[in-house]
Design a protein around this motif. Structure first.
Motif, PDB file in Angstrom:
ATOM      1  N   GLY A   9      42.362  -2.929  10.350  1.00 56.65           N
ATOM      2  CA  GLY A   9      41.057  -2.568  10.907  1.00 56.65           C
ATOM      3  C   GLY A   9      39.876  -3.092  10.129  1.00 56.65           C
ATOM      4  O   GLY A   9      38.822  -2.444  10.056  1.00 56.65           O
ATOM      5  N   VAL A  10      39.998  -4.287   9.577  1.00 53.82           N
ATOM      6  CA  VAL A  10      38.941  -4.830   8.719  1.00 53.82           C
ATOM      7  C   VAL A  10      37.782  -5.365   9.561  1.00 53.82           C
ATOM      8  O   VAL A  10      37.983  -6.116  10.515  1.00 53.82           O
ATOM      9  N   SER A  11      36.560  -4.958   9.176  1.00 55.26           N
ATOM     10  CA  SER A  11      35.356  -5.404   9.877  1.00 55.26           C
ATOM     11  C   SER A  11      34.311  -5.849   8.866  1.00 55.26           C
ATOM     12  O   SER A  11      34.246  -5.344   7.746  1.00 55.26           O
ATOM     13  N   LYS A  12      33.491  -6.815   9.284  1.00 49.68           N
ATOM     14  CA  LYS A  12      32.394  -7.301   8.449  1.00 49.68           C
ATOM     15  C   LYS A  12      31.240  -7.720   9.340  1.00 49.68           C
ATOM     16  O   LYS A  12      31.417  -8.470  10.293  1.00 49.68           O
ATOM     17  N   ARG A  13      30.055  -7.199   8.996  1.00 44.29           N
ATOM     18  CA  ARG A  13      28.852  -7.493   9.775  1.00 44.29           C
ATOM     19  C   ARG A  13      27.799  -8.130   8.869  1.00 44.29           C
ATOM     20  O   ARG A  13      27.638  -7.758   7.703  1.00 44.29           O
ATOM     21  N   TYR A  14      27.080  -9.099   9.420  1.00 42.54           N
ATOM     22  CA  TYR A  14      25.907  -9.677   8.752  1.00 42.54           C
ATOM     23  C   TYR A  14      24.710  -9.440   9.659  1.00 42.54           C
ATOM     24  O   TYR A  14      24.506 -10.155  10.640  1.00 42.54           O
ATOM     25  N   GLY A  15      23.933  -8.411   9.339  1.00 42.25           N
ATOM     26  CA  GLY A  15      22.821  -8.055  10.212  1.00 42.25           C
ATOM     27  C   GLY A  15      23.332  -7.670  11.583  1.00 42.25           C
ATOM     28  O   GLY A  15      24.194  -6.793  11.721  1.00 42.25           O
ATOM     29  N   ALA A  16      22.839  -8.362  12.604  1.00 43.89           N
ATOM     30  CA  ALA A  16      23.249  -8.052  13.977  1.00 43.89           C
ATOM     31  C   ALA A  16      24.535  -8.773  14.371  1.00 43.89           C
ATOM     32  O   ALA A  16      25.096  -8.511  15.437  1.00 43.89           O
ATOM     33  N   VAL A  17      25.007  -9.664  13.504  1.00 41.84           N
ATOM     34  CA  VAL A  17      26.190 -10.461  13.836  1.00 41.84           C
ATOM     35  C   VAL A  17      27.444  -9.794  13.279  1.00 41.84           C
ATOM     36  O   VAL A  17      27.545  -9.547  12.071  1.00 41.84           O
ATOM     37  N   ALA A  19      30.861 -10.498  12.298  1.00 42.69           N
ATOM     38  CA  ALA A  19      31.714 -11.654  12.025  1.00 42.69           C
ATOM     39  C   ALA A  19      33.189 -11.325  12.224  1.00 42.69           C
ATOM     40  O   ALA A  19      33.960 -12.146  12.729  1.00 42.69           O
ATOM     41  N   ASN A  20      33.609 -10.133  11.782  1.00 42.37           N
ATOM     42  CA  ASN A  20      34.986  -9.656  11.977  1.00 42.37           C
ATOM     43  C   ASN A  20      34.928  -8.244  12.533  1.00 42.37           C
ATOM     44  O   ASN A  20      34.117  -7.433  12.083  1.00 42.37           O
ATOM     45  N   SER A  21      35.796  -7.956  13.474  1.00 46.13           N
ATOM     46  CA  SER A  21      35.784  -6.643  14.114  1.00 46.13           C
ATOM     47  C   SER A  21      37.206  -6.121  14.276  1.00 46.13           C
ATOM     48  O   SER A  21      37.982  -6.631  15.084  1.00 46.13           O
ATOM     49  N   GLY A  22      37.581  -5.122  13.464  1.00 50.10           N
ATOM     50  CA  GLY A  22      38.870  -4.461  13.593  1.00 50.10           C
ATOM     51  C   GLY A  22      40.054  -5.388  13.432  1.00 50.10           C
ATOM     52  O   GLY A  22      41.024  -5.310  14.196  1.00 50.10           O
ATOM     53  N   ILE A  23      40.018  -6.248  12.420  1.00 48.88           N
ATOM     54  CA  ILE A  23      41.072  -7.252  12.232  1.00 48.88           C
ATOM     55  C   ILE A  23      42.322  -6.617  11.627  1.00 48.88           C
ATOM     56  O   ILE A  23      42.267  -5.946  10.595  1.00 48.88           O
ATOM     57  N   ASP A  24      43.467  -6.825  12.278  1.00 47.01           N
ATOM     58  CA  ASP A  24      44.777  -6.489  11.724  1.00 47.01           C
ATOM     59  C   ASP A  24      45.517  -7.799  11.461  1.00 47.01           C
ATOM     60  O   ASP A  24      45.581  -8.671  12.333  1.00 47.01           O
ATOM     61  N   LEU A  25      46.078  -7.923  10.256  1.00 45.31           N
ATOM     62  CA  LEU A  25      46.775  -9.149   9.890  1.00 45.31           C
ATOM     63  C   LEU A  25      47.912  -8.803   8.929  1.00 45.31           C
ATOM     64  O   LEU A  25      47.714  -8.009   8.005  1.00 45.31           O
ATOM     65  N   VAL A  26      49.073  -9.384   9.153  1.00 48.96           N
ATOM     66  CA  VAL A  26      50.221  -9.185   8.260  1.00 48.96           C
ATOM     67  C   VAL A  26      50.752 -10.557   7.847  1.00 48.96           C
ATOM     68  O   VAL A  26      51.064 -11.391   8.699  1.00 48.96           O
ATOM     69  N   LYS A  48      37.187 -15.087   3.127  1.00 50.30           N
ATOM     70  CA  LYS A  48      36.342 -14.616   2.019  1.00 50.30           C
ATOM     71  C   LYS A  48      36.650 -13.162   1.670  1.00 50.30           C
ATOM     72  O   LYS A  48      36.586 -12.770   0.507  1.00 50.30           O
ATOM     73  N   LEU A  49      36.982 -12.363   2.669  1.00 50.64           N
ATOM     74  CA  LEU A  49      37.361 -10.968   2.408  1.00 50.64           C
ATOM     75  C   LEU A  49      38.676 -10.907   1.642  1.00 50.64           C
ATOM     76  O   LEU A  49      38.841 -10.105   0.713  1.00 50.64           O
ATOM     77  N   ASP A  57      33.170  -4.036   5.462  1.00 52.64           N
ATOM     78  CA  ASP A  57      32.365  -2.846   5.779  1.00 52.64           C
ATOM     79  C   ASP A  57      33.266  -1.692   6.202  1.00 52.64           C
ATOM     80  O   ASP A  57      32.894  -0.525   6.062  1.00 52.64           O
ATOM     81  N   ALA A  58      34.421  -2.022   6.741  1.00 50.85           N
ATOM     82  CA  ALA A  58      35.373  -0.997   7.192  1.00 50.85           C
ATOM     83  C   ALA A  58      36.772  -1.574   7.117  1.00 50.85           C
ATOM     84  O   ALA A  58      36.969  -2.784   7.055  1.00 50.85           O
ATOM     85  N   GLY A  59      37.775  -0.679   7.116  1.00 48.18           N
ATOM     86  CA  GLY A  59      39.163  -1.101   7.072  1.00 48.18           C
ATOM     87  C   GLY A  59      39.689  -1.191   5.653  1.00 48.18           C
ATOM     88  O   GLY A  59      38.976  -0.911   4.681  1.00 48.18           O
TER      89      GLY A  59
END
Length: 496
Positions: A9-17, A19-26, A48-49, A57-59
């Protein structure tokens, strides 16, 4: 089996953008895992994360089943994560071995020997004593790859690692990656070359708009299917190159010699070629064999008085870049940031740098309205993912900045265009569009010289090819009558 790396559930935001929303990766140990997505899909942010350059920001991020906080790349390296960035992280005022010594422990003399050995083994040759500022983009990428391999990571992140290699060295690198995989190393592999992903990767995670839209086994799908999954639409058919009668000579190099004062640079010897209107001529070669020097001489960044360089029938060796542009010449440099665009300036002001003659300046004053309109037209026509003309160049992803720079030069409708690495770092959809536009310009009578390390690209769009090796240019090769193997032989100095 416990996953080596898990993202939940990884998420990353830059202002209004977002960039990543609820990413699951194995990512499993010993796997070669592809990350697919068009420019702006969120691939770079996700890497980069994982590498500790940014924080989510989350996850959560788990390493071998345990939650971890990666506050810096040093934290990632301590865990066993190495990464080669698309935009390199090297100090230009230091040598290759000094850069590597900043991260890899050991005496510099020992490191230099290891660098040479790895370079020979993987086809990534580079002089350990060379200053980084004197290296081409391709050579700098080799330094990054070697630096990562010297750290012997458990997870290696590779962003476009084959873009600088001839076909023979790509095969050797893949053999090496498979050997590393057999020893348990996991590899995250980012490439826009879908055939490479089919050949090398076990699994592919597809990103679109910052979200995971699918997971597939690449070998079970065609490259066309992967492209459709990645960009969300079918790929357009290639634009045919309409046969042209040979037009006027727009660029002529006659016995061009250039002695490079830089001890780490490349000198050119007796370089001759002709480029006519209505044709695309390609320059192939391994990075660092004189491409930078040739581009600088043609563009006017380095002046060479005399008649060895002629444009539109006129000797231009003593003319600077601005005078050559007034003759109808346009140029896309290899380096996007710093030469192609000023990082801290807006896209609008970057457009002004080369398009000021397109009605953007009147009586010495900038016309802000036309400047914004011209920039907005580039953004729309070339699908540049950006908030608008006022966005800083440095805020764009590498592929989107490349699309902007290509658009800025192509919209000038030049008589003669020199494009160096025109689709480097650009996703398959954008690369197809750029190549189609180049062919359309050629069909309309433009003369185009393309310097590229993408052999597939050169064979797809060029009428003729030359190969540059150690500052010497091969004879002209008709693309339709030449094989990849023949070009590869010239690239390593074994051509006829």
């Amino acid at each position: 089996m416990t996953a080596l790396l898990s993202l939940q559930g990884v998420s990353k935001r830059y202002g209004a953008v977002k960039a990543n929303s609820g990413i699951d990766l194995v990512v499993d140990p010993g796997s070669i895992h592809a990350i697919l997505g068009e420019n702006g899909a969120g691939k770079s942010t996700l890497m980069k994360l994982i590498y500790g350059v940014e924080s989510p920001d989350a996850g959560s991020i788990l390493w071998k089943g345990q939650p971890v906080t990666l506050a810096s790349p040093a934290d990632a390296r301590r865990l066993g994560i190495g990464m080669v960035f698309q935009h390199f992280s090297l100090f230009e005022t230091l040598s290759v071995v000094q850069n590597i010594a900043l991260i890899v422990p050991g005496r510099q003399a020992d490191l230099a020997r290891r660098i040479r050995a790895l370079g020979a083994e993987f086809g990534l040759e580079v002089d350990p004593e060379a200053m980084v500022h004197a290296l081409s983009v391709g050579e700098r990428q080799r330094v990054e790859i070697i630096r990562c391999l010297l750290l012997e990571p458990e997870l290696l992140i590779l962003d476009e690692p084959t873009s600088v290699l001839p076909p023979q060295s790509v095969a050797r690198l893949f053999d090496t990656l498979r050997a590393l995989q057999a020893r348990g190393m996991a590899i995250l592999f980012i490439s826009h070359k879908l055939e490479e992903i089919k050949e090398l990767c076990d699994t592919a995670t597809i990103l679109r708009g910052g979200q995971v839209t699918g997971r597939v086994t690449p070998r079970d799908h065609s490259a066309k299917d992967l492209a459709t999954l990645m960009i969300g639409r079918a790929m357009p058919p290639p634009l045919p190159a309409t046969p042209q009668a040979q037009g006027e000579v727009r660029l002529e190099l006659s016995g061009l010699d250039y002695i490079n004062d830089d001890p780490f640079g490349v000198s050119l010897r007796d370089v001759s070629l002709r480029l006519h209107s209505g044709e695309i001529v390609g320059i192939a070669g391994i990075s660092g064999n004189g491409q930078q020097e040739l581009a600088a001489l043609i563009s006017g960044e380095v002046m060479r008085p005399g008649d060895a360089i002629r444009m539109m029938g006129r000797a231009v060796g003593g003319l600077d870049a601005a005078h050559r542009r007034r003759l109808g010449f346009a140029f896309v440099p290899e380096e996007r940031l710093g030469r192609g665009a000023v990082p801290d300036m807006s896209l609008a002001d970057n457009a002004l740098l080369t398009a000021h003659s397109a009605g953007l300046v009147q009586r010495g004053f900038i016309r802000r309205g036309p400047e914004r309109a011209y920039t907005a037209a580039i953004i729309a026509a070339y699908d540049v993912r950006t908030p608008g003309p006022e966005a800083e160049a440095a805020a764009l992803s590498g592929g989107n900045l490349q699309k902007f720079i290509m658009g800025r030069e192509m919209m000038l409708a030049p008589k003669l265009l020199l494009a160096s690495q025109p689709t480097w770092g650009v996703d398959i959809g954008a690369a197809t569009d750029i190549r189609q536009r180049l062919v359309a310009m050629r069909n309309e009578g433009a003369a185009i010289l393309v310097i590229s390390e993408e052999l597939e690209e050169l064979f797809q769009i060029c009428d003729r090819l030359h190969v540059l090796h150690k500052g010497h240019l091969s004879p002209s090769l008709q693309t339709a009558a030449t094989s990849v193997e023949q070009v590869g032989s010239y690239m390593i100095g074994a051509g006829a």
